[in-house]
Design an enzyme around this catalytic site. Sequence first.
Site, PDB file in Angstrom:
ATOM      1  N   TYR A 124       0.676  -1.221   0.052  1.00 30.91           N
ATOM      2  CA  TYR A 124       0.054   0.093   0.164  1.00 30.91           C
ATOM      3  C   TYR A 124       0.833   1.069   0.024  1.00 30.91           C
ATOM      4  O   TYR A 124       0.817   2.216  -0.679  1.00 30.91           O
ATOM      5  CB  TYR A 124      -0.858  -0.057   1.041  1.00 30.91           C
ATOM      6  CG  TYR A 124      -1.487   1.204   1.416  1.00 30.91           C
ATOM      7  CD1 TYR A 124      -2.719   1.625   0.627  1.00 30.91           C
ATOM      8  CD2 TYR A 124      -1.232   2.101   2.414  1.00 30.91           C
ATOM      9  CE1 TYR A 124      -3.307   3.067   0.802  1.00 30.91           C
ATOM     10  CE2 TYR A 124      -1.992   3.305   2.658  1.00 30.91           C
ATOM     11  CZ  TYR A 124      -2.833   3.598   1.814  1.00 30.91           C
ATOM     12  OH  TYR A 124      -3.718   4.871   1.767  1.00 30.91           O
TER      13      TYR A 124
HETATM   14  N1  LIG Z   1      -8.588   7.241   6.058  1.00 34.00           N
HETATM   15  C1  LIG Z   1      -7.477   7.259   6.189  1.00 34.00           C
HETATM   16  O1  LIG Z   1      -6.930   7.314   7.316  1.00 34.00           O
HETATM   17  C2  LIG Z   1      -6.579   7.439   5.079  1.00 34.00           C
HETATM   18  C3  LIG Z   1      -5.235   7.748   5.332  1.00 34.00           C
HETATM   19  C4  LIG Z   1      -4.147   7.696   4.350  1.00 34.00           C
HETATM   20  C5  LIG Z   1      -4.610   7.659   3.073  1.00 34.00           C
HETATM   21  N2  LIG Z   1      -5.994   7.633   2.835  1.00 34.00           N
HETATM   22  C6  LIG Z   1      -6.471   7.611   1.246  1.00 34.00           C
HETATM   23  O2  LIG Z   1      -7.492   8.515   1.112  1.00 34.00           O
HETATM   24  C7  LIG Z   1      -8.211   8.001   0.330  1.00 34.00           C
HETATM   25  C8  LIG Z   1      -9.913   7.691   0.822  1.00 34.00           C
HETATM   26  O3  LIG Z   1      -9.652   6.894   1.873  1.00 34.00           O
HETATM   27  P1  LIG Z   1     -10.872   6.430   2.618  1.00 34.00           P
HETATM   28  O4  LIG Z   1     -10.567   5.983   3.780  1.00 34.00           O
HETATM   29  O5  LIG Z   1     -12.249   7.172   2.389  1.00 34.00           O
HETATM   30  O6  LIG Z   1     -11.313   4.898   1.961  1.00 34.00           O
HETATM   31  P2  LIG Z   1     -12.549   4.443   1.346  1.00 34.00           P
HETATM   32  O7  LIG Z   1     -12.153   2.999   1.057  1.00 34.00           O
HETATM   33  O8  LIG Z   1     -13.718   4.744   2.211  1.00 34.00           O
HETATM   34  O9  LIG Z   1     -12.869   5.384  -0.144  1.00 34.00           O
HETATM   35  C9  LIG Z   1     -12.018   5.061  -1.156  1.00 34.00           C
HETATM   36  C10 LIG Z   1     -13.361   4.744  -2.345  1.00 34.00           C
HETATM   37  O10 LIG Z   1     -12.643   4.550  -3.599  1.00 34.00           O
HETATM   38  C11 LIG Z   1     -13.419   3.541  -4.196  1.00 34.00           C
HETATM   39  N3  LIG Z   1     -12.664   2.602  -5.231  1.00 34.00           N
HETATM   40  C12 LIG Z   1     -11.815   1.673  -4.687  1.00 34.00           C
HETATM   41  N4  LIG Z   1     -11.313   1.133  -5.886  1.00 34.00           N
HETATM   42  C13 LIG Z   1     -11.776   1.776  -6.912  1.00 34.00           C
HETATM   43  C14 LIG Z   1     -11.514   1.578  -8.371  1.00 34.00           C
HETATM   44  N5  LIG Z   1     -10.908   0.602  -8.735  1.00 34.00           N
HETATM   45  N6  LIG Z   1     -12.409   2.667  -9.000  1.00 34.00           N
HETATM   46  C15 LIG Z   1     -13.220   3.479  -8.765  1.00 34.00           C
HETATM   47  N7  LIG Z   1     -13.435   3.776  -7.145  1.00 34.00           N
HETATM   48  C16 LIG Z   1     -12.700   2.741  -6.539  1.00 34.00           C
HETATM   49  C17 LIG Z   1     -13.851   2.885  -3.059  1.00 34.00           C
HETATM   50  O11 LIG Z   1     -15.382   2.106  -3.628  1.00 34.00           O
HETATM   51  C18 LIG Z   1     -14.170   3.707  -2.036  1.00 34.00           C
HETATM   52  O12 LIG Z   1     -15.376   4.338  -2.167  1.00 34.00           O
HETATM   53  C19 LIG Z   1      -7.587   6.738  -0.401  1.00 34.00           C
HETATM   54  O13 LIG Z   1      -6.903   7.098  -1.575  1.00 34.00           O
HETATM   55  C20 LIG Z   1      -6.801   6.408   0.681  1.00 34.00           C
HETATM   56  O14 LIG Z   1      -5.681   5.445   0.259  1.00 34.00           O
HETATM   57  C21 LIG Z   1      -6.955   7.569   3.679  1.00 34.00           C
END
Ligand SMILES: NC(=O)c1ccc[n+]([C@@H]2O[C@H](COP(=O)([O-])OP(=O)(O)OC[C@H]3O[C@@H](n4cnc5c(N)ncnc54)[C@H](O)[C@@H]3O)[C@@H](O)[C@H]2O)c1
Length: 319
Positions: A155
């Site tokens: 990741y």
């Molecule tokens: N939540 C955290 O603490 C955190 C920390 C660091 C980075 N991030 C990054 O922030 C972003 C949002 O994270 P989140 O916590 O809201 O996660 P989440 O899983 O709730 O949201 C990600 C969304 O992306 C969609 N998705 C996944 N694969 C896909 C694809 N192939 N095509 C289209 N859509 C797709 C999923 O259906 C989901 O709704 C991500 O990029 C994650 O890596 C999150």
Amino acid sequence: MRILLTGGAGFIGSACLRHFLDRGDEVVVVDAFEETLYPRAVKDAAVAESRQRGEFSLHEIDVRDRAGLMALAAEHGPFDALVHLAAVAGVRPSVEKASYYYDINVTGTQTVIDVARAHGAADRLILASSSSVYGGNTKTPFAETDDVSRPVSPYAASKLSLEHLARADHHLHGGNVSCLRFFTVYGPGQRPEMAIHKFMRLIDQGESIPMFGDGSSGRDYTYIDDIVAGVVAATDRPEGFKVYNLGGDRVVRLLDLIEAIGATVGKPVAIEQLPMQPGDVTLTMADVTRARAELGYQPKTSIEEGLSKMWAWFQGRKS
Ligand SMILES: NC(=O)c1ccc[n+]([C@@H]2O[C@H](COP(=O)([O-])OP(=O)(O)OC[C@H]3O[C@@H](n4cnc5c(N)ncnc54)[C@H](O)[C@@H]3O)[C@@H](O)[C@H]2O)c1
């Protein structure tokens, strides 16, 4: 502003979507409702909640589907900004599914960058990176200028790749792109498999909570409203190629977190201690000086206040 938002049915994406709708932006949402981490029903509920805040179009398209995304952008663009939050998140599951993470988080990101360039959004491209890019960094706090050449999970490697792709694209073609390194985000709507949400649920149900390691690991937890403010500020202030830490500006030890969640829920806590998990790091700590100076980023929510707001949300959604 006309915004193409990927991942808008997810935790952070739906919170950003509501903010953009509240201020009158026109938003076109792309999400594939991917289910590695949690079920579609949670995302459907997030979409329904967002619908109450305003009109937006939602397109179930995979970010790896270049033809599908280009056709969508041709029909609904040009865009003033592209906010790319779609990804498979989560460090631990990435250990077993490295090439799947690569496909979505790396190939998908290049597709999104190409769409931004082809359809007007290359001057405001916002990409979700992660604190995990710091890997086993022991220098604290983590600054954007630190060495990030040692990712410790697929990741983390995929998010580093995202930054490299964006940097190369900017070098070749110019424009404005911000890579936002989010530090563990929590609050209403948090993904159900993430620690705080999971601990709240288990403590409330009277079940023991799995604690990986001895509880001394620390995380810089960031409240969702603070993250949304950072995403919005980056969207509004294009600054060339930039990487920004968005953290909560305070580290909480795991044992202290568990105690605080127990106090918030008001029930006894039983802990089941387990070994540290492959890919996990022992500490994250954000230096947010750059985001503060250039984006006016100011994390406002203390962990106590954030937990209490999240608990209120958690109870509301059960009834
Ligand atoms: N939540 C955290 O603490 C955190 C920390 C660091 C980075 N991030 C990054 O922030 C972003 C949002 O994270 P989140 O916590 O809201 O996660 P989440 O899983 O709730 O949201 C990600 C969304 O992306 C969609 N998705 C996944 N694969 C896909 C694809 N192939 N095509 C289209 N859509 C797709 C999923 O259906 C989901 O709704 C991500 O990029 C994650 O890596 C999150």
